[in-house]
Write an enzyme that holds these catalytic residues in place. Structure first.
Site, PDB file in Angstrom:
ATOM      1  CD  GLU A 217      -2.784  -1.377   0.172  1.00  0.00           C
ATOM      2  OE1 GLU A 217      -3.017  -0.367  -0.530  1.00  0.00           O
ATOM      3  OE2 GLU A 217      -3.302  -2.474  -0.051  1.00  0.00           O
ATOM      4  CB  CYS A 251      -1.220   7.364   1.664  1.00  0.00           C
ATOM      5  SG  CYS A 251      -2.602   6.350   2.226  1.00  0.00           S
TER       6      CYS A 251
END
Length: 472
Positions: A217, A251
Site C-alpha cells: 500500500e 496517503c
C-alpha cells in the site's frame, strides 16, 4: 553462544516467527466463533484505549486534533471490525465451482484456508488505523500476526503494545521494534507493507528472497479534477478537508488540483475562504495538525523553496499563515501556481498542506496530464454525471476513485482498498482483503464414475473416441 543483549533483530524476529508458526501448526485454523471473539476483544480494547491513543498521537505529532484521531484512527478500525464480524461466516463459506462436463458426478469447491503468519509493516501517518486494519483482516482470515510499526511515533507504539499484549497472547499477535530490513526479510506467509514507493521496492526485494507474497500500500500524486464551472463551496470544501486532514499527511490526500483555466481565480478565492472557515485560528488552531517532526517539515519547506526558485507563485492561505512559526514543525496551508516539470513538487508526493493548482483547457488535457504520470492511489472528480465524468473514469487508472468528495472511499469497508502500479499492489478491506490473506484451496471430489478413467493406459480406440469427443 549469543547473549540476550547481543541478539540481532533478525534473530529476535526469527524466534517470534518460529513460535507463532509452531502455534499455528499446533492449533490449526481458528473457528468462526474464535475469530469473531478475537475481533470483539480487540474492539473492546481499542475503545477502552481511545483516550490514550488520542493523547499519544497528539504527543507524537506535536499537535493533532483528537476528533481527527477518533474519526480516522479509532472509528475506522471499529467500523472495520463490525463489518468483518457481520460478514465473516459468508466469507469463510466454501464456494462451489463449475465441474467439467465429462466429470459430472464429481464436485468442485474452494475452501479459504489461513496462510499462517502474516507480517505487517505500518507507517507513522495513521499509526493506529494503518497498523490495525491489516491486523484485523489477518485475524478474520485466521492468521497469526507480527506487527512492526514506524519508529517515528514512539508514544503511539507504546499504547499499541499495551493494547495488543493485554488482548492477545504473543504467539497470536505481537508487536516488535527494530530493523525494518530484518523484518521484511523474514519468511512470512504474507507481508503487508504501507509506506512510500521507494521503501516498498526494498521491502518487495527483501521478501522475494523467501518468495513471500506481498501487499504493498504505497502512495503517489493523487489528483483532484474539477469540471469546468464546478467551483462550488461543497466541492472546494471537500478538497480543503482532504488536503488538510492531518496536516496533509494522508496517503490518499488530493496531491494537486486540476482546474479549468477559466476557474483558477475563483477556485483560489474559494479555497482561501473555506480554509479560513475550517481553521478560524489559522495554523495554530487546535484542529490543525502539525507536521510529524522537523525533518519532514524541512522536506516540505524545501519543496516550496525549490518551486519558488524555479518561478512558481507561492501563496499562503487561511487566517494568519505567519503564525505557523509559533508552533513547532507546523506549515501554513499553501497554494502553488505556475508549477512546471523542472520542479520537485511536480513529481514528488507532497505529504503536507501544500496544494499545486494546474490549469487545463479541455477535459482531455486533464486526463492526459494524469496519464503521463505514475498511476495514483486515488483520484477525485468533481462534476455532473455526464460524458466528461465517464471519460475520466474510463480513460484513467487509479487505485480507487471518489466522485464529488475526497478521502471517504477508504471508509467504505465493502470496497477493496489498494493501489495500482507505482501506488501499490494487492488489496485489503472487503472480501478482497479476506481473500488476500487466505489461501483459496481448490478441492475436487471424484464421483463414482469418471469418464476420464477410460483414458488410462493402455491407450486404444476408446481413448481415441474420448479425445475426438473432447476436441470436437
Amino acid at each position: 553462544m549469543t547473549s540476550t543483549a547481543q541478539r540481532t533483530d533478525a534473530e529476535r524476529f526469527g524466534d517470534i516467527l518460529a513460535v507463532q508458526r509452531a502455534a499455528y501448526l499446533r492449533d490449526g485454523a481458528p473457528s468462526l466463533a474464535q475469530r469473531r471473539s478475537d475481533l470483539k476483544k480487540l474492539k473492546t480494547a481499542l475503545i477502552a484505549h481511545r483516550g490514550a491513543i488520542e493523547d499519544a498521537i497528539n504527543t507524537d505529532f506535536g499537535n493533532r486534533s483528537r476528533h481527527e484521531t477518533a474519526m480516522m484512527e479509532v472509528t475506522g478500525v471499529v467500523q472495520g471490525i463490525d463489518y468483518l464480524d457481520r460478514r465473516l461466516r459468508r466469507f469463510m463459506r466454501p464456494s462451489h465451482r463449475h465441474i467439467a462436463p465429462y466429470m459430472r458426478l464429481g464436485s468442485n469447491r474452494v475452501e479459504y484456508q489461513p496462510l499462517g503468519v502474516v507480517g505487517v509493516i505500518s507507517p507513522w501517518n495513521y499509526p493506529v488505523n494503518l497498523s490495525l486494519m491489516p491486523v484485523i483482516t489477518a485475524i478474520a482470515a485466521g492468521n497469526r500476526v507480527m506487527l512492526k510499526p514506524s519508529k517515528l511515533v514512539p508514544a503511539t507504539n507504546a499504547v499499541l503494545a499495551s493494547l495488543l499484549s493485554q488482548t492477545f497472547p504473543t504467539d497470536q499477535v505481537t508487536i516488535v521494534d527494530g530493523d525494518g530490513s530484518a523484518f521484511s526479510s523474514l519468511p512470512f506467509d504474507h507481508l503487508v507493507f504501507t509506506g512510500s514507493t521507494a521503501v516498498g521496492r526494498s521491502v518487495m526485494k527483501a521478501a522475494s528472497e523467501h518468495l513471500v507474497p506481498v501487499t504493498l500500500e504505497l502512495g503517489g500524486k493523487s489528483p483532484a479534477i474539477l469540471a469546468k464551472g464546478n467551483i462550488k463551496d461543497q466541492a472546494v470544501s471537500d478538497i480543503v478537508f482532504g488536503k488538510l486532514l492531518s496536516g496533509g499527511q494522508t496517503c490518499i490526500a488530493p496531491d494537486y488540483a486540476l482546474v479549468h483555466e477559466s476557474d483558477v481565480d475563483a477556485f483560489l478565492a474559494s479555497y482561501d475562504r473555506l480554509v479560513k472557515a475550517a481553521y478560524p485560528d489559522g495554523p495554530t488552531s487546535k484542529d490543525y495538525t502539525s507536521i510529524v517532526n522537523d525533518k519532514e517539515h524541512q522536506n516540505l519547506v524545501a519543496l516550496i523553496e525549490d518551486a519558488r526558485a524555479h518561478g512558481a507563485q507561492i501563496i499562503e492561505v487561511g487566517h494568519r499563515p505567519g503564525d505557523a512559526s509559533r508552533r513547532p514543525h507546523t506549515l501554513a496551508p499553501t497554494v502553488v501556481l505556475g508549477v512546471t516539470d523542472d520542479m520537485r513538487i511536480a513529481h514528488e508526493e507532497i505529504f503536507g498542506p501544500i496544494l499545486p493548482i494546474f490549469a487545463y483547457g479541455h477535459i482531455d488535457d486533464a486526463i492526459d496530464y494524469v496519464n503521463a504520470r505514475p498511476r495514483p492511489l486515488a483520484l477525485y472528480y468533481f462534476g455532473a454525471n455526464d460524458t466528461d465524468r465517464r471519460k475520466v473514469l474510463d480513460q484513467t487508472t487509479s487505485g480507487n476513485v471518489t466522485i464529488n468528495g475526497t478521502i471517504m472511499h477508504v471508509g467504505q469497508d465493502d470496497l477493496p482498498f489498494g493501489g495500482v502500479g507505482a501506488s501499490g499492489m494487492g488489496k485489503y478491506h472487503g472480501i478482497e482483503g479476506f481473500r488476500t490473506l487466505s489461501h483459496p484451496k481448490g478441492i475436487y471430489t471424484q464421483g463414482r464414475f469418471n469418464s476420464m478413467r477410460l483414458m488410462h493406459a493402455p491407450f486404444g480406440k476408446t481413448a481415441d473416441t474420448v479425445l475426438n469427443f473432447l476436441l470436437r
